[in-house]
Design a protein around this motif. Structure first.
Motif, short mmCIF file in Angstrom:
data_model
loop_
_atom_site.label_atom_id
_atom_site.label_comp_id
_atom_site.label_asym_id
_atom_site.label_seq_id
_atom_site.Cartn_x
_atom_site.Cartn_y
_atom_site.Cartn_z
N GLY A 158 0.81 -1.22 0.00
CA GLY A 158 0.00 0.00 0.00
C GLY A 158 0.83 1.25 0.00
N ILE A 159 0.16 2.34 -0.32
CA ILE A 159 0.79 3.66 -0.36
C ILE A 159 -0.05 4.61 0.49
N ASP A 160 0.57 5.55 1.11
CA ASP A 160 -0.12 6.53 1.94
C ASP A 160 -1.19 7.23 1.11
N PRO A 161 -2.46 7.03 1.45
CA PRO A 161 -3.52 7.63 0.63
C PRO A 161 -3.59 9.15 0.75
N SER A 162 -2.95 9.71 1.74
CA SER A 162 -2.99 11.16 1.93
C SER A 162 -1.76 11.86 1.39
N SER A 163 -0.86 11.10 0.78
CA SER A 163 0.36 11.75 0.31
C SER A 163 0.07 12.54 -0.96
N SER A 218 5.40 9.76 -1.34
CA SER A 218 4.72 8.47 -1.47
C SER A 218 5.23 7.42 -0.50
N PRO A 219 5.06 7.63 0.80
CA PRO A 219 5.42 6.55 1.71
C PRO A 219 4.70 5.27 1.27
N THR A 220 5.46 4.19 1.16
CA THR A 220 4.95 2.96 0.56
C THR A 220 5.45 1.76 1.36
N VAL A 221 4.65 0.69 1.36
CA VAL A 221 5.00 -0.55 2.04
C VAL A 221 4.97 -1.68 1.01
N TRP A 222 6.03 -2.49 1.02
CA TRP A 222 6.13 -3.69 0.20
C TRP A 222 6.54 -4.87 1.08
N VAL A 223 6.38 -6.08 0.54
CA VAL A 223 6.93 -7.28 1.14
C VAL A 223 7.85 -7.92 0.11
N ASP A 224 9.07 -8.24 0.52
CA ASP A 224 9.99 -8.99 -0.32
C ASP A 224 9.75 -10.46 0.01
N GLU A 225 8.97 -11.11 -0.81
CA GLU A 225 8.56 -12.49 -0.53
C GLU A 225 9.73 -13.47 -0.61
N ALA A 226 10.70 -13.18 -1.45
CA ALA A 226 11.85 -14.09 -1.59
C ALA A 226 12.72 -14.07 -0.34
N GLY A 245 9.87 5.85 2.87
CA GLY A 245 9.27 6.90 3.68
C GLY A 245 10.05 8.18 3.59
N TRP A 246 9.66 9.11 4.43
CA TRP A 246 10.32 10.40 4.46
C TRP A 246 11.63 10.28 5.22
N LEU A 247 12.63 11.00 4.80
CA LEU A 247 13.88 11.06 5.54
C LEU A 247 13.63 11.82 6.84
N PRO A 248 14.28 11.41 7.90
CA PRO A 248 14.06 12.08 9.18
C PRO A 248 14.75 13.44 9.21
N SER A 249 14.28 14.27 10.12
CA SER A 249 14.98 15.53 10.37
C SER A 249 16.32 15.18 11.02
N PRO A 250 17.30 16.06 10.94
CA PRO A 250 18.57 15.77 11.61
C PRO A 250 18.39 15.52 13.11
N GLU A 251 17.42 16.21 13.73
CA GLU A 251 17.17 16.02 15.16
C GLU A 251 16.63 14.62 15.45
N LEU A 252 15.69 14.14 14.63
CA LEU A 252 15.14 12.80 14.83
C LEU A 252 16.21 11.74 14.60
N VAL A 296 13.75 5.92 8.41
CA VAL A 296 12.71 6.54 7.59
C VAL A 296 11.48 6.72 8.44
N ARG A 297 10.64 7.65 8.03
CA ARG A 297 9.39 7.91 8.74
C ARG A 297 8.23 7.57 7.83
N ILE A 298 7.20 6.95 8.39
CA ILE A 298 5.95 6.76 7.67
C ILE A 298 4.83 7.22 8.60
N PRO A 299 3.72 7.71 8.05
CA PRO A 299 2.66 8.20 8.91
C PRO A 299 1.91 7.07 9.62
#
Length: 86
Positions: A7-12, A17-25, A33-40, A63-66
């Motif tokens: 899936g992909i973030d429907p609000s992006s 485009s924060p996105t989720v995949w599965v590597d089945e192999a 996802g989004w790169l974090p701020s330097p502070e995070l 990485v950050r995802i919502p």
């Protein structure tokens, strides 16, 4: 590579485009996802918990995802658990 789109973030917006995949192999969950701020990133690198020293090892990243994508993360977890690869 055998990535299965979950899936992909429907609000992006366009270009985000924060996105989720599965590597089945490999039996792994893959996040885009989004790169974090330097502070995070610094806070993650400064956190020490059992089995995890300070710093972010070479070859790893943060990485950050919502939170609204939690259902997609659950789906990816279920999908990867169903694979026979381990």
């Amino acid at each position: 590579m055998s990535l299965r789109f979950i899936g992909i973030d429907p609000s992006s917006g366009t270009g985000e485009s924060p996105t989720v995949w599965v590597d089945e192999a490999k039996g792994e969950i893959v996040f885009q996802g989004w790169l974090p701020s330097p502070e995070l990133e610094a806070e993650c690198g400064a956190t020490e918990v059992p089995g995890h020293g300070k710093g972010i090892p070479e070859g790893e990243g943060v990485v950050r995802i919502p939170a609204r994508m939690a259902s997609m993360v659950r789906e990816a977890c279920d999908a990867v658990e169903r694979t026979d690869v381990r």
